[in-house]
Design a protein around this motif. Structure first.
Motif, mmCIF file in Angstrom:
data_model
loop_
_atom_site.group_PDB
_atom_site.id
_atom_site.type_symbol
_atom_site.label_atom_id
_atom_site.label_comp_id
_atom_site.label_asym_id
_atom_site.label_seq_id
_atom_site.Cartn_x
_atom_site.Cartn_y
_atom_site.Cartn_z
ATOM 1 N N THR A 186 0.855 -1.179 0.000
ATOM 2 C CA THR A 186 0.000 0.000 0.000
ATOM 3 C C THR A 186 0.893 1.232 0.000
ATOM 4 O O THR A 186 1.799 1.356 0.832
ATOM 5 C CB THR A 186 -0.910 0.011 1.238
ATOM 6 N N VAL A 187 0.684 2.111 -0.951
ATOM 7 C CA VAL A 187 1.547 3.290 -1.078
ATOM 8 C C VAL A 187 0.750 4.543 -0.753
ATOM 9 O O VAL A 187 -0.456 4.624 -1.019
ATOM 10 C CB VAL A 187 2.146 3.395 -2.499
ATOM 11 N N SER A 188 1.420 5.482 -0.169
ATOM 12 C CA SER A 188 0.771 6.755 0.159
ATOM 13 C C SER A 188 1.772 7.881 -0.040
ATOM 14 O O SER A 188 2.976 7.695 0.137
ATOM 15 C CB SER A 188 0.267 6.755 1.605
ATOM 16 N N TRP A 189 1.257 9.019 -0.430
ATOM 17 C CA TRP A 189 2.111 10.194 -0.554
ATOM 18 C C TRP A 189 1.298 11.462 -0.341
ATOM 19 O O TRP A 189 0.082 11.494 -0.502
ATOM 20 C CB TRP A 189 2.851 10.238 -1.877
ATOM 21 N N HIS A 190 2.016 12.493 0.012
ATOM 22 C CA HIS A 190 1.429 13.810 0.229
ATOM 23 C C HIS A 190 2.240 14.805 -0.586
ATOM 24 O O HIS A 190 3.423 15.015 -0.319
ATOM 25 C CB HIS A 190 1.457 14.177 1.713
ATOM 26 N N THR A 191 1.612 15.371 -1.600
ATOM 27 C CA THR A 191 2.272 16.316 -2.494
ATOM 28 C C THR A 191 1.801 17.731 -2.183
ATOM 29 O O THR A 191 0.592 17.977 -2.060
ATOM 30 C CB THR A 191 1.954 16.001 -3.963
ATOM 31 N N GLN A 192 2.734 18.652 -2.057
ATOM 32 C CA GLN A 192 2.407 20.061 -1.867
ATOM 33 C C GLN A 192 3.123 20.877 -2.930
ATOM 34 O O GLN A 192 4.291 20.620 -3.235
ATOM 35 C CB GLN A 192 2.818 20.535 -0.474
ATOM 36 N N ALA A 193 2.430 21.845 -3.488
ATOM 37 C CA ALA A 193 2.995 22.655 -4.570
ATOM 38 C C ALA A 193 2.664 24.127 -4.350
ATOM 39 O O ALA A 193 1.544 24.481 -3.970
ATOM 40 C CB ALA A 193 2.456 22.202 -5.925
ATOM 41 N N LEU A 194 3.664 24.972 -4.595
ATOM 42 C CA LEU A 194 3.508 26.419 -4.568
ATOM 43 C C LEU A 194 3.842 26.957 -5.958
ATOM 44 O O LEU A 194 4.816 26.522 -6.569
ATOM 45 C CB LEU A 194 4.439 27.052 -3.537
ATOM 46 N N ASP A 195 3.045 27.900 -6.438
ATOM 47 C CA ASP A 195 3.222 28.388 -7.803
ATOM 48 C C ASP A 195 2.928 29.884 -7.848
ATOM 49 O O ASP A 195 1.912 30.347 -7.313
ATOM 50 C CB ASP A 195 2.268 27.632 -8.739
ATOM 51 N N PHE A 196 3.820 30.633 -8.501
ATOM 52 C CA PHE A 196 3.609 32.069 -8.727
ATOM 53 C C PHE A 196 3.802 32.362 -10.205
ATOM 54 O O PHE A 196 4.786 31.927 -10.805
ATOM 55 C CB PHE A 196 4.577 32.911 -7.895
ATOM 56 N N GLN A 197 2.856 33.104 -10.791
ATOM 57 C CA GLN A 197 2.915 33.453 -12.212
ATOM 58 C C GLN A 197 2.609 34.943 -12.384
ATOM 59 O O GLN A 197 1.841 35.530 -11.612
ATOM 60 C CB GLN A 197 1.896 32.637 -13.014
ATOM 61 N N PHE A 198 3.189 35.521 -13.437
ATOM 62 C CA PHE A 198 2.857 36.907 -13.771
ATOM 63 C C PHE A 198 2.895 37.090 -15.285
ATOM 64 O O PHE A 198 3.577 36.355 -16.004
ATOM 65 C CB PHE A 198 3.818 37.892 -13.096
ATOM 66 N N GLN A 199 2.150 38.056 -15.764
ATOM 67 C CA GLN A 199 2.092 38.357 -17.197
ATOM 68 C C GLN A 199 1.856 39.858 -17.378
ATOM 69 O O GLN A 199 1.014 40.459 -16.694
ATOM 70 C CB GLN A 199 0.957 37.567 -17.867
ATOM 71 N N VAL A 200 2.577 40.435 -18.325
ATOM 72 C CA VAL A 200 2.427 41.855 -18.649
ATOM 73 C C VAL A 200 1.985 41.976 -20.099
ATOM 74 O O VAL A 200 2.623 41.418 -21.002
ATOM 75 C CB VAL A 200 3.758 42.622 -18.445
ATOM 76 N N ASN A 201 0.892 42.692 -20.341
ATOM 77 C CA ASN A 201 0.382 42.976 -21.686
ATOM 78 C C ASN A 201 0.584 44.462 -21.963
ATOM 79 O O ASN A 201 0.128 45.305 -21.177
ATOM 80 C CB ASN A 201 -1.113 42.644 -21.802
ATOM 81 N N SER A 202 1.244 44.761 -23.072
ATOM 82 C CA SER A 202 1.517 46.152 -23.393
ATOM 83 C C SER A 202 1.196 46.421 -24.857
ATOM 84 O O SER A 202 1.750 45.774 -25.752
ATOM 85 C CB SER A 202 2.987 46.490 -23.108
ATOM 86 N N GLN A 203 0.292 47.375 -25.094
ATOM 87 C CA GLN A 203 -0.044 47.792 -26.450
ATOM 88 C C GLN A 203 0.928 48.909 -26.833
ATOM 89 O O GLN A 203 0.646 50.106 -26.686
ATOM 90 C CB GLN A 203 -1.490 48.286 -26.516
#
Length: 324
Positions: A123-140
């Motif tokens: 029997t296998v078990s795991w605990h996954t934790q993830a942190l994520d940061f994203q950014f985007q700049v739109n310039s006309q």
């Protein structure tokens, strides 16, 4: 209404059922989902939102090494988003999220070869934790030139039981830039490139280019090319099993399973995508007709290989392949 803006809330849920293609009479795996968010919008100046999601599952999961029954299967996520104007022609989008996944799986079948029992997976078990940061700049930048750029950082950490991991965390980072330019009224060009780095595989470069020509107001032709990639998952590249219940005549299965299944040498999968399309509007735009042609080239496709040869009438475990 809240001041000069609008405050809104939404919530929902659903269930998804899946069965094995090999046996539709088997018990299905039911996935339960829920999602809610709180959002504040102030015209084009500000857009803030806070999200919560939850996913759980009950039933059988069908994988390469026999069916799995989860005794624990749940995931929670929290995400915050913000979008606001830096200037009249420039906007910034940011996103941060945290995901926690807990899973405990029981193998419904053991390891067999040529009618000989080899071992029972634990029997296998795991605990996954993830942190994520994203950014985007739109310039006309100009009336006929839109520039988009951004990046992200993603960190994953894994704790487990009865699973052998040579590395229990991973760091990813990426940056991209894309330009949309219309040098002529009838021509629109889009080009971009994305660079991805991670602690598992090599650098991935993903270019993309699209040309759209409108020789007549109601007719458009499109040609595009893109290169995309998929990094192998933890399951494919890292997961090995600790075997304690095995046939004493085949003790080598312990070493084999501690090194098999996952494959740390896997590289990124890649796909070259070529597209050609036409869109026509007729009868005062009440009728639309389109034709699209796609051609893809796949490289480094990941597959699961099972090869257990015989040696003197018994399974040759040490020279077997049970791996991605």
């Amino acid at each position: 209404a809240l001041g000069d803006g609008l405050l809104s809330f939404s919530g929902g849920g659903g269930v998804d059922g899946k069965r094995a293609q090999s046996n539709l009479d088997e018990e299905q795996f039911d996935i339960y989902r829920a999602h809610a968010y709180l959002r504040y919008q102030k015209a084009k100046d500000l857009d803030l939102s806070l999200h919560y999601g939850a996913v759980g599952g009950i039933g059988l999961i069908f994988v390469h090494m026999g069916d799995l029954r989860p005794t624990v299967s749940r995931e929670h996520s929290v995400m915050a988003k913000a979008e606001f104007g830096l200037s009249e022609n420039t906007r910034l989008r940011t996103q941060f999220y945290y995901i926690s996944n807990e899973t405990e799986l029981v193998f419904r079948s053991g390891l067999w070869a040529y009618d000989l029992w080899i071992a029972n997976p634990p029997t296998v078990s795991w605990h996954t934790q993830a942190l994520d940061f994203q950014f985007q700049v739109n310039s006309q930048l100009l009336e006929n030139l839109l520039l988009i750029g951004g990046g992200y950082v993603h960190y994953t950490f894994l704790t487990q039981e009865n699973v052998v991991l040579k590395d229990d965390d991973e760091l990813r980072g990426a940056g991209f830039i894309q330009a949309q330019y219309s040098p002529l009224e009838v021509l629109q060009l889009t080009g971009g490139v994305r660079l991805d780095l991670n602690t598992d595989t090599q650098l991935a470069v993903s270019p993309r280019a699209v040309a759209v020509v409108r020789p007549w107001p109601e007719q458009a032709f499109r040609v595009s090319y893109g290169l995309a990639f998929r990094k192998p998952s933890f399951y494919e590249s890292r997961v090995h099993l600790e075997i304690s219940d095995f046939n004493t005549a085949m003790p080598e299965i312990v070493q084999k399973m501690a090194e098999g299944l996952g494959n740390e040498d896997l590289d990124n999968e890649q796909v070259h995508s070529f597209e050609v399309g036409w869109l026509g509007r007729f009868v005062d735009e009440r009728l639309r007709v389109s034709v699209d042609l796609f051609y893809n080239i796949y490289l480094n496709s990941t597959v699961f290989v099972v090869d257990i040869p015989l040696r003197m009438g018994a399974p040759d475990i040490l020279n077997s392949t049970l791996q991605f």
